[in-house]
Scaffold this motif. Structure first.
Motif, mmCIF file in Angstrom:
data_model
loop_
_atom_site.group_PDB
_atom_site.id
_atom_site.type_symbol
_atom_site.label_atom_id
_atom_site.label_comp_id
_atom_site.label_asym_id
_atom_site.label_seq_id
_atom_site.Cartn_x
_atom_site.Cartn_y
_atom_site.Cartn_z
ATOM 1 N N PRO A 159 0.821 -1.211 0.000
ATOM 2 C CA PRO A 159 0.000 0.000 0.000
ATOM 3 C C PRO A 159 0.858 1.266 0.000
ATOM 4 C CG PRO A 159 -0.864 -1.590 1.581
ATOM 5 C CD PRO A 159 0.458 -2.120 1.115
ATOM 6 N N CYS A 160 0.484 2.211 -0.846
ATOM 7 C CA CYS A 160 1.174 3.491 -0.911
ATOM 8 C C CYS A 160 0.212 4.512 -1.505
ATOM 9 C CB CYS A 160 2.461 3.405 -1.742
ATOM 10 S SG CYS A 160 2.209 2.883 -3.455
ATOM 11 N N ARG A 161 0.571 5.766 -1.420
ATOM 12 C CA ARG A 161 -0.297 6.820 -1.929
ATOM 13 C C ARG A 161 0.459 7.632 -2.975
ATOM 14 N NH1 ARG A 161 -5.065 9.076 -0.375
ATOM 15 N NH2 ARG A 161 -5.078 7.718 1.466
ATOM 16 N N ALA A 162 -0.140 7.762 -4.134
ATOM 17 C CA ALA A 162 0.424 8.584 -5.208
ATOM 18 C C ALA A 162 -0.280 9.937 -5.215
ATOM 19 C CB ALA A 162 0.235 7.892 -6.551
ATOM 20 N N TRP A 170 -4.536 9.895 -17.015
ATOM 21 C CA TRP A 170 -5.434 9.743 -15.879
ATOM 22 C C TRP A 170 -4.647 10.094 -14.610
ATOM 23 C CZ3 TRP A 170 -5.323 5.853 -19.715
ATOM 24 C CH2 TRP A 170 -6.468 5.830 -20.538
ATOM 25 N N PRO A 171 -4.805 11.324 -14.101
ATOM 26 C CA PRO A 171 -4.020 11.777 -12.948
ATOM 27 C C PRO A 171 -4.269 10.928 -11.701
ATOM 28 C CG PRO A 171 -5.085 13.620 -14.048
ATOM 29 C CD PRO A 171 -5.687 12.376 -14.622
ATOM 30 N N LEU A 172 -3.276 10.882 -10.837
ATOM 31 C CA LEU A 172 -3.364 10.169 -9.561
ATOM 32 C C LEU A 172 -3.247 11.198 -8.441
ATOM 33 C CD1 LEU A 172 -0.947 7.179 -10.350
ATOM 34 C CD2 LEU A 172 -3.388 7.353 -10.839
ATOM 35 N N ASP A 173 -4.319 11.898 -8.129
ATOM 36 C CA ASP A 173 -4.243 13.059 -7.244
ATOM 37 C C ASP A 173 -5.377 13.154 -6.218
ATOM 38 O OD1 ASP A 173 -3.146 14.722 -10.093
ATOM 39 O OD2 ASP A 173 -1.963 14.624 -8.278
ATOM 40 N N PRO A 174 -5.173 12.737 -4.984
ATOM 41 C CA PRO A 174 -4.253 11.676 -4.592
ATOM 42 C C PRO A 174 -4.990 10.357 -4.733
ATOM 43 C CG PRO A 174 -5.241 12.626 -2.649
ATOM 44 C CD PRO A 174 -5.864 13.330 -3.835
ATOM 45 N N LEU A 175 -4.277 9.279 -4.775
ATOM 46 C CA LEU A 175 -4.899 7.973 -4.938
ATOM 47 C C LEU A 175 -4.169 6.966 -4.059
ATOM 48 C CD1 LEU A 175 -7.173 6.623 -6.579
ATOM 49 C CD2 LEU A 175 -5.441 5.949 -8.245
ATOM 50 N N ALA A 176 -4.927 6.290 -3.200
ATOM 51 C CA ALA A 176 -4.348 5.238 -2.363
ATOM 52 C C ALA A 176 -4.289 3.956 -3.181
ATOM 53 C CB ALA A 176 -5.195 5.032 -1.108
ATOM 54 N N ALA A 178 -3.175 -0.075 -3.726
ATOM 55 C CA ALA A 178 -2.916 -1.322 -2.997
ATOM 56 C C ALA A 178 -3.322 -2.485 -3.875
ATOM 57 C CB ALA A 178 -3.691 -1.357 -1.682
ATOM 58 N N ALA A 179 -2.527 -3.530 -3.865
ATOM 59 C CA ALA A 179 -2.885 -4.737 -4.603
ATOM 60 C C ALA A 179 -4.183 -5.295 -4.047
ATOM 61 C CB ALA A 179 -1.759 -5.767 -4.488
ATOM 62 N N GLY A 180 -5.090 -5.669 -4.934
ATOM 63 C CA GLY A 180 -6.385 -6.159 -4.509
ATOM 64 C C GLY A 180 -7.393 -5.057 -4.281
ATOM 65 N N SER A 181 -6.955 -3.797 -4.469
ATOM 66 C CA SER A 181 -7.847 -2.669 -4.273
ATOM 67 C C SER A 181 -7.790 -1.739 -5.477
ATOM 68 C CB SER A 181 -7.484 -1.917 -2.986
ATOM 69 O OG SER A 181 -8.308 -0.778 -2.812
ATOM 70 N N VAL A 182 -6.853 -0.812 -5.486
ATOM 71 C CA VAL A 182 -6.709 0.150 -6.587
ATOM 72 C C VAL A 182 -5.303 0.052 -7.150
ATOM 73 C CG1 VAL A 182 -6.771 2.576 -7.261
ATOM 74 C CG2 VAL A 182 -8.393 1.720 -5.569
ATOM 75 N N ILE A 183 -5.193 -0.130 -8.459
ATOM 76 C CA ILE A 183 -3.899 -0.165 -9.124
ATOM 77 C C ILE A 183 -3.876 0.888 -10.230
ATOM 78 C CG2 ILE A 183 -3.512 -2.587 -8.552
ATOM 79 C CD1 ILE A 183 -4.326 -3.328 -11.377
ATOM 80 N N GLY A 184 -2.720 1.103 -10.821
ATOM 81 C CA GLY A 184 -2.596 2.163 -11.830
ATOM 82 C C GLY A 184 -1.973 1.679 -13.120
ATOM 83 N N THR A 185 -2.318 0.476 -13.541
ATOM 84 C CA THR A 185 -1.723 -0.059 -14.766
ATOM 85 C C THR A 185 -2.374 0.556 -16.002
ATOM 86 O OG1 THR A 185 -3.244 -1.934 -14.748
ATOM 87 C CG2 THR A 185 -1.112 -2.237 -13.676
ATOM 88 N N PHE A 198 5.253 9.853 -4.399
ATOM 89 C CA PHE A 198 4.729 8.757 -3.588
ATOM 90 C C PHE A 198 5.062 9.026 -2.131
ATOM 91 C CE2 PHE A 198 5.442 7.056 -7.806
ATOM 92 C CZ PHE A 198 4.309 6.291 -8.042
ATOM 93 N N ASP A 199 4.157 8.605 -1.234
ATOM 94 C CA ASP A 199 4.384 8.867 0.184
ATOM 95 C C ASP A 199 5.330 7.865 0.825
ATOM 96 O OD1 ASP A 199 2.822 6.608 0.245
ATOM 97 O OD2 ASP A 199 1.295 7.416 1.601
ATOM 98 N N GLY A 200 5.760 6.861 0.055
ATOM 99 C CA GLY A 200 6.691 5.866 0.576
ATOM 100 C C GLY A 200 6.867 4.758 -0.437
#
Length: 229
Positions: A159-162, A170-176, A178-185, A198-200
């Motif tokens: 899990p991380c936040r972009a 498609w901007p990622l502002d902000p987007l949490a 996580a695998a199994g939840s939200v991905i950015g492929t 990224f926050d980490g």
């Protein structure tokens, strides 16, 4: 205790998995030093480039004596099965940049293990080359010069936040993420420059192979000569 091998120039990391001529040539052309991860030594056996070191548990090296008896090659057997040969290489070496071929493609579990190594060593500059992708751990601030329409895939291994994205379709502002939840492929560049924060650690970025040099520049801050060796 095994001594850490220090390199002051980029290293081509050659694994024993699926590696086509294009990936091998791309890695070797950009890296003056070469390290074979276990069975990766087999891919170098018939070539002009000799590895500076062979590191791993040595269960896949076809001719261990060839490398063990060569005074110009550091033969470093590591007798443990708790880490992959890629992780062993990263743990036992230090270099400003690694270009890995033979880690993506082929068996899915090997590719997943290689991506796991990127996350586990997210503080290192490691770019893995495959037939369809170049992959690397996303740094806290990533800025790359690409081209409109270029594929930019962001996959969270943890899990991380972009946030603060610029230049994406498609901007990622902000987007949490996580695998199994939200991905950015399968995102795309909408401009010549793309920026992400990224926050980490947690995300892996995947680009098309034609943007290998752009990936290198985005991690090192400078273009890399392609006339190694």
């Amino acid at each position: 205790m095994t001594r850490i091998l220090e390199f002051d120039a980029p290293v081509a990391l050659i694994g024993g998995g699926a590696a086509g001529p294009a990936e091998l040539e791309a890695a070797l052309a950009r890296a003056p030093r070469v390290v074979a991860a276990d069975g990766g030594a087999n891919l170098l056996a018939a070539g002009a480039r000799k590895p500076d070191a062979v590191i791993g548990d040595m269960d896949s090296v076809a001719d261990p004596a060839r490398w063990r008896d060569d005074p110009e090659v550091r033969f470093v057997p590591v007798d443990e099965q708790d880490s992959t040969d890629l992780e062993k290489c990263l743990r036992l070496t230090r270099a400003p940049l690694y270009l890995g071929a033979g880690f993506l493609g082929g068996r899915m579990d090997h590719s997943l293990a290689a991506l796991h190594a990127l996350l586990r060593h997210a503080d290192r500059r490691v770019v893995l080359l495959g037939a369809h992708d170049v992959a690397f751990a996303a740094p806290p601030l990533w800025r790359a010069r690409l081209a409109p329409g270029a594929r930019v895939s962001i996959f969270p291994l943890a899990p991380c936040r972009a946030h603060g994205s610029r230049g994406l379709r498609w901007p990622l502002d902000p987007l949490a993420l996580a695998a199994g939840s939200v991905i950015g492929t399968s995102n795309e560049a909408a401009a010549e420059e793309v920026t992400l924060r990224f926050d980490g650690p947690g995300a892996v970025i995947l680009l098309e192979p034609r943007f290998l040099d752009a990936a290198i520049e985005s991690l090192t801050g400078a273009p890399l000569s392609t006339r190694a060796g």
